[in-house]
Design an enzyme around this catalytic site. Sequence first.
Site, PDB file in Angstrom:
ATOM      1  N   LYS A  16      50.454  19.614  87.010  1.00  0.00           N
ATOM      2  CA  LYS A  16      49.090  19.209  87.359  1.00  0.00           C
ATOM      3  C   LYS A  16      48.788  19.488  88.820  1.00  0.00           C
ATOM      4  CE  LYS A  16      48.844  15.797  83.659  1.00  0.00           C
ATOM      5  NZ  LYS A  16      48.716  14.375  83.258  1.00  0.00           N
ATOM      6  N   SER A  29      50.416  13.162  89.652  1.00  0.00           N
ATOM      7  CA  SER A  29      51.419  12.337  88.975  1.00  0.00           C
ATOM      8  C   SER A  29      51.178  12.349  87.474  1.00  0.00           C
ATOM      9  CB  SER A  29      51.387  10.902  89.504  1.00  0.00           C
ATOM     10  OG  SER A  29      50.204  10.240  89.094  1.00  0.00           O
ATOM     11  N   ASP A  30      52.206  11.897  86.764  1.00  0.00           N
ATOM     12  CA  ASP A  30      52.081  11.724  85.323  1.00  0.00           C
ATOM     13  C   ASP A  30      53.000  10.593  84.908  1.00  0.00           C
ATOM     14  OD1 ASP A  30      50.881  13.272  82.816  1.00  0.00           O
ATOM     15  OD2 ASP A  30      52.864  12.516  82.279  1.00  0.00           O
ATOM     16  N   SER A  31      52.521   9.766  84.001  1.00  0.00           N
ATOM     17  CA  SER A  31      53.294   8.607  83.555  1.00  0.00           C
ATOM     18  C   SER A  31      53.597   8.704  82.065  1.00  0.00           C
ATOM     19  CB  SER A  31      52.528   7.312  83.841  1.00  0.00           C
ATOM     20  OG  SER A  31      52.304   7.141  85.223  1.00  0.00           O
ATOM     21  N   GLY A  65      56.124  10.441  87.380  1.00  0.00           N
ATOM     22  CA  GLY A  65      56.505  11.559  88.236  1.00  0.00           C
ATOM     23  C   GLY A  65      55.497  11.709  89.361  1.00  0.00           C
TER      24      GLY A  65
END
Length: 222
Positions: A56, A83-85, A120
């Site tokens: 991203k 970020s990514d969760s 992340g």
Amino acid sequence: MTAVVLASGSPSRRKILAGSGITAHVLVPEVDEAAVAAAHPRASVVELAALLAEAKGRAVIDRILGGADEIPGADDTAVLFASDSILELTGRPVGKPHTAEATRRVWEEMGGRSAALHTGHYVARLDRTGTGGRWELAAAVSEPATAVIHTARPTPEELDAYIATTEPFEVAGALTIDGYGGAFVTGIEGDHHTVIGLSLPVLRRLVTDLGVFWPSLWDIRR
């Protein structure tokens, strides 16, 4: 000030930054999350969260460097947050459920248990070049963070009501702690901001590693 770009359309992430004195310019990435996961079939859940965060961030950086998007203001340095969760439940990833049926399945398994929420973080520093004032990527770093969530078991009626709000449809693991879902979270081990979508201590550490003074991100004009 140092300009800040948030590569996410998440209102919760934007709210975390705003609450810490940072006004971010939002650029929403266009990333095929399923394709990223398919390209890394052996990645652990925490590794996948980091890979998605980087994908991203890179998608937005490519648009900035290509001139499709601009960073407003006159700052010569900018930092970009992506970020990514992903929730890990019994060893497997649980992303956004999108539907009432999927939300119900997640909560019927997760309710009354503990699960790990991995976020992340990808942070990049961009500098303006002397020629034409174009942006260039100076450096980028990444780091995942994990928080363990302990949940209550909603009654069938409570779960019906929670699903009716549609709140959990577009959040990782069908879970929020800063909305209706907060009543079903009995405890958190780790930084609670990780669950919402951005760990401020991690971001400060990564920004510092890139040679940027964290307080320079604060919007002192507010």
